[in-house]
Design a protein around this motif. Structure first.
Motif, PDB file in Angstrom:
ATOM      1  N   GLY A 182       0.923  -1.160   0.017  1.00 42.41           N
ATOM      2  CA  GLY A 182      -0.146   0.058   0.080  1.00 42.41           C
ATOM      3  C   GLY A 182       0.829   1.473   0.021  1.00 42.41           C
ATOM      4  N   PRO A 183       1.626   1.522   1.088  1.00 41.15           N
ATOM      5  CA  PRO A 183       2.408   2.678   0.955  1.00 41.15           C
ATOM      6  C   PRO A 183       3.644   2.816   0.026  1.00 41.15           C
ATOM      7  CG  PRO A 183       2.236   1.564   3.275  1.00 41.15           C
ATOM      8  CD  PRO A 183       1.856   0.623   2.291  1.00 41.15           C
ATOM      9  N   THR A 193       0.901   3.915  -6.667  1.00 43.41           N
ATOM     10  CA  THR A 193       2.048   4.403  -5.811  1.00 43.41           C
ATOM     11  C   THR A 193       3.382   3.963  -6.484  1.00 43.41           C
ATOM     12  OG1 THR A 193       1.989   2.890  -4.035  1.00 43.41           O
ATOM     13  CG2 THR A 193       1.096   5.153  -3.512  1.00 43.41           C
ATOM     14  N   GLU A 201      -9.301   6.452   1.474  1.00 41.04           N
ATOM     15  CA  GLU A 201      -8.971   7.832   2.039  1.00 41.04           C
ATOM     16  C   GLU A 201      -8.396   8.967   0.880  1.00 41.04           C
ATOM     17  OE1 GLU A 201      -6.476   7.405   5.324  1.00 41.04           O
ATOM     18  OE2 GLU A 201      -8.061   7.069   6.399  1.00 41.04           O
ATOM     19  N   ALA A 202      -7.749   8.369  -0.111  1.00 40.58           N
ATOM     20  CA  ALA A 202      -7.299   9.277  -1.031  1.00 40.58           C
ATOM     21  C   ALA A 202      -8.726   9.834  -1.947  1.00 40.58           C
ATOM     22  CB  ALA A 202      -6.300   8.723  -2.213  1.00 40.58           C
ATOM     23  N   HIS A 234      -5.347   3.427   1.939  1.00 45.54           N
ATOM     24  CA  HIS A 234      -4.718   4.762   1.079  1.00 45.54           C
ATOM     25  C   HIS A 234      -5.775   5.073  -0.006  1.00 45.54           C
ATOM     26  CE1 HIS A 234      -1.353   2.579   3.050  1.00 45.54           C
ATOM     27  NE2 HIS A 234      -0.903   3.600   3.238  1.00 45.54           N
ATOM     28  N   ASP A 235      -6.227   3.836  -0.731  1.00 46.74           N
ATOM     29  CA  ASP A 235      -7.089   4.411  -1.753  1.00 46.74           C
ATOM     30  C   ASP A 235      -8.404   4.832  -1.443  1.00 46.74           C
ATOM     31  OD1 ASP A 235      -5.286   2.969  -3.640  1.00 46.74           O
ATOM     32  OD2 ASP A 235      -6.006   1.235  -2.626  1.00 46.74           O
ATOM     33  N   ASN A 265      -6.635  -1.007  -0.602  1.00 41.72           N
ATOM     34  CA  ASN A 265      -5.923  -0.494   0.627  1.00 41.72           C
ATOM     35  C   ASN A 265      -6.768   0.838   1.181  1.00 41.72           C
ATOM     36  OD1 ASN A 265      -4.309  -0.512   2.714  1.00 41.72           O
ATOM     37  ND2 ASN A 265      -2.665  -1.208   1.417  1.00 41.72           N
ATOM     38  N   LYS A 299      -0.985   8.751  -2.575  1.00 47.28           N
ATOM     39  CA  LYS A 299      -2.131   8.346  -1.751  1.00 47.28           C
ATOM     40  C   LYS A 299      -1.501   8.117  -0.052  1.00 47.28           C
ATOM     41  CE  LYS A 299      -3.021   5.042  -4.663  1.00 47.28           C
ATOM     42  NZ  LYS A 299      -3.722   4.065  -5.107  1.00 47.28           N
ATOM     43  N   PRO A 300      -2.425   8.400   0.992  1.00 50.44           N
ATOM     44  CA  PRO A 300      -3.906   8.943   0.837  1.00 50.44           C
ATOM     45  C   PRO A 300      -3.889  10.483   0.533  1.00 50.44           C
ATOM     46  CG  PRO A 300      -2.930   8.691   3.054  1.00 50.44           C
ATOM     47  CD  PRO A 300      -1.838   7.989   2.156  1.00 50.44           C
TER      48      PRO A 300
END
Length: 211
Positions: A45-46, A104, A167-168, A164-165, A162, A136-137
């Motif tokens: 994710g990150p 990312t 929240e982005a 991040h997606d 994830n 992202k995020p």
């Protein structure tokens, strides 16, 4: 819904095994016996820079380079397609839905995966790590995609495996969808309150008609 923004890894292409094995390779060399494949799920994710800034703050560039070298070498043998992805994307495109990728990963690595899937022609563009200052995020990559598409926020949805997606998408003011085939699990993603949870990629065919 007029436009769909997709994360790539773990959403359109199953790169989970590739990512885990790559992390295990570079971390086992640097920290013998300290990490398990289960630990590596947390690194999905990150961005690589974010992960290695936490793990090896004095060796970030070196570790990222080692990761990318092994990952690229073993990419094609360790990735698989999720069920129904390309046929569903083809139907969406036929219906006039505009599609792009917001990831990312670096753009060249996204393109490598798209070529492997035979799906490059289905997307107008892909935004990667090298296109933005903030991944992202942070909303920047989603907002950049909206700008490039020239559509209204209310007509856009961000889809990913994830938090991040999700929240982005929320941070950018668009709809969001999680995917139940996420390695981290549907229950994990539901904590972040996506607008939709896809049980199968084909669920998008219904969603775009109703929204």
């Amino acid at each position: 819904m007029k436009a769909l923004l997709f994360d790539f890894d773990g959403t359109l292409l199953d790169t989970n095994e590739l990512i885990i094995q790559t992390f295990m390779h570079v971390l086992e060399e640097r920290f013998p016996g300290q990490y398990s494949p289960k630990d590596c799920i947390n690194f999905i994710g990150p961005s690589l820079y974010e992960t290695f800034e936490q793990l090896t703050p004095d060796e970030v560039e070196d570790m990222v380079e080692k990761y990318r070298l092994w990952n690229q070498t073993h990419h094609d043998e360790l990735v698989t397609e999720f069920d129904g992805v390309v046929p569903t994307l083809e139907q969406l495109k036929e219906q006039g839905i505009r599609m792009a990728i917001v990831s990312t990963k670096r753009r060249d690595t996204i393109e490598k995966g798209l070529n492997l899937m035979g799906a490059k022609h289905l997307f107008e563009f892909w935004i990667g790590l090298d296109d933005v200052k903030n991944v992202k995020p942070h909303p920047e990559p989603v907002l950049l995609a909206i700008e490039k598409l020239g559509v209204e926020k209310e007509d856009v949805m961000m889809i990913g495996d994830n938090y991040h997606d999700i929240e982005a998408g929320k941070n950018a003011g668009v709809k969001s969808a999680g995917v139940a085939w996420s390695l981290k699990g549907e229950e994990f993603l539901m904590q972040y309150n996506p607008d939709y949870m896809l049980q199968h990629i084909s669920d998008l065919l219904t969603i775009v008609k109703e929204s």
